[in-house]
Design an enzyme around this catalytic site. Structure first.
Site, mmCIF file in Angstrom:
data_model
loop_
_atom_site.group_PDB
_atom_site.id
_atom_site.type_symbol
_atom_site.label_atom_id
_atom_site.label_comp_id
_atom_site.label_asym_id
_atom_site.label_seq_id
_atom_site.Cartn_x
_atom_site.Cartn_y
_atom_site.Cartn_z
ATOM 1 C CG ASP A 75 47.923 15.571 14.541
ATOM 2 O OD1 ASP A 75 47.835 16.296 15.468
ATOM 3 O OD2 ASP A 75 47.869 14.266 14.866
ATOM 4 C CG HIS A 122 47.580 15.899 18.745
ATOM 5 N ND1 HIS A 122 47.175 15.335 17.542
ATOM 6 C CD2 HIS A 122 47.049 15.269 19.855
ATOM 7 C CE1 HIS A 122 46.930 13.946 18.149
ATOM 8 N NE2 HIS A 122 47.041 14.029 19.288
ATOM 9 C CB SER A 153 47.062 10.632 19.660
ATOM 10 O OG SER A 153 45.682 11.177 19.622
#
Length: 423
Positions: free
Chosen positions: A60, A95, A275
């Site tokens: 990520d 994220h 996600s």
């Protein structure tokens, strides 16, 4: 998400996160905090296993390891995408921190391996790469490096002993080139060969709203690579989240609406997307493997699908085989035996089955006299055909008309009327 940009020199892959802020879209009542734990039956699963001894590689945008929820539970890996961002910046680890949090909420005793392969939405490096590609000029060194980041991250995680790889990212629906990448596909095969379970988010372009700019529902990689478990998103009501992409490769679903997770600034926030659904599914796999470390990737997938809370008909392209049931999956994992599929040399008889039932047959030699007679007959037939063709080509005699007849027609008496040709 993964956005692939084209320049004359090289196809550049720009990795883009797929998390939608909870405030985006039409106003809706917020789901109860932690609702995903209840619908996935995580508390019951925790009585059977909590992920101890399992490493989940989170590929990520980076993970803030000093976050109170994550401290001591994350191992730092390399930064394969670079770009100059450092921990502490608002566009570093936004994220990835949330995804690591979701993994550990399901598997609290697992360890996260942080592998940076993704640029957050507001990262200046991402914006520079997009501008360079759109200008049509040659790709810079940073963009070329970004193109191979995901493949390198997958191989690194597999070599470092990660049993699970969580990829909450997918190919952008506005891509200008093919999102299938040979290097990444090869890396997926490499990791599967080492027994690693790979999961990826299905993508956030599944809206049917004509005003939604991302509503293209295109094929998303790495979710579409064979061997990767594609995870769709569900809402609190049990239906597909409106943004979750719809494809035949969707295999399983997990909650993806109003998911509470750690923020890279030190607090917490809500978010939507496929996600977090992928991260929650990866945490479930960690629970399964802590219960039975010998499971193969195929066994893990089959157990997830078999134990899921299935939609009407058992399967559909919206949520695959349904919502993950963590408790049922972990129980089934504990009861699963060793995989029966393995390569082994053949040590049996020379022939498979009973072997030949009779000796091979032989044909008598050809009688050449029949060949001569046949050849002669064929020659005579050919001569006849040539003669007929010549006759057909002869010119016919032309008929010369005679004088008009003044009497009755030949061969019969007059019928009392004027003769042919006059009175």
């Amino acid at each position: 998400m993964i956005r692939r940009l084209v320049s004359p020199a090289v196809l550049v892959t720009v990795l883009v996160a797929g998390l939608i802020p909870a405030g985006a879209g039409p106003a809706a009542a917020e789901a109860p905090r932690g609702w995903e734990q209840q619908v996935m039956k995580v508390p019951a699963a925790h009585r059977l296993g909590q992920g101890k001894g399992i490493t989940v590689a989170v590929l990520d945008s980076g993970v803030m390891r000093d976050h109170p929820e994550l401290r001591g539970r994350v191992t730092a890996g390399p930064d394969f995408i670079g770009g100059g961002a450092e921990p502490g910046r608002p566009y570093w680890g936004e994220h990835g921190t949330a995804m690591a949090s979701s993994v550990l909420r399901v598997a609290p005793q697992a360890e996260v391996l942080d592998v940076r392969v993704l640029w957050d939405e507001e990262d200046p490096a991402r914006k520079r790469a997009e501008q360079a590609a759109e200008s049509g000029g040659p790709a810079d060194e940073q963009s070329v490096k970004a193109a191979g980041a995901l493949a390198e991250g997958i191989r690194y995680a597999a070599d470092k002993g990660a049993q699970v790889i969580s990829m909450s990212l997918g190919s952008d629906e506005w891509s200008l080139g093919s999102d299938y990448d040979e290097l990444t596909a090869s890396a997926v095969d490499y990791a599967l060969g080492k027994g690693v379970v790979l999961l990826a988010s299905a993508g956030n372009g599944g809206s049917t709203d004509p005003l939604e700019v991302d509503a293209n529902n295109t094929v998303a990689y790495p979710a579409a690579y064979p061997g990767v478990i594609a995870v769709a998103a569900m809402g609190p009501g049990g239906a597909r989240a409106e943004f979750s992409q719809v494809h035949t490769y969707n295999q399983i679903a997990a909650p993806g609406v109003d998911i509470y997770a750690a923020d890279n600034g030190g607090g917490y926030r809500m978010g939507n997307g496929t996600s977090p659904a992928c991260a929650l599914a990866a945490g479930t796999v960690a629970l399964m493997l802590s219960r039975n470390p010998g499971l193969t990737p195929r066994q893990v997938r089959d157990i997830l699908l078999r134990t899921a809370q299935k939609p009407a008909g058992g399967y559909n392209v919206f949520v695959g085989f349904g919502l993950i049931d963590a408790a049922a999956a972990v129980r089934a994992a504990g009861a699963a035996g060793k995989s029966e599929i393995e390569a082994a040399p053949y040590k049996g008889d020379e022939y498979f089955g009973d072997g030949p039932v009779a000796p091979p047959t032989t044909n008598p030699p050809i009688d050449m006299s029949y060949v001569a007679v046949g050849g002669a007959a064929a020659g005579v037939g050919l001569l006849f055909l040539l003669g007929a063709a010549l006759l057909m080509r002869r010119p016919r005699a032309r008929r010369v008309p005679g004088p008009p007849m003044s009497g009755p027609p030949m061969g019969g008496p007059s019928m009392g009327g004027p003769s042919m040709g006059g009175r």
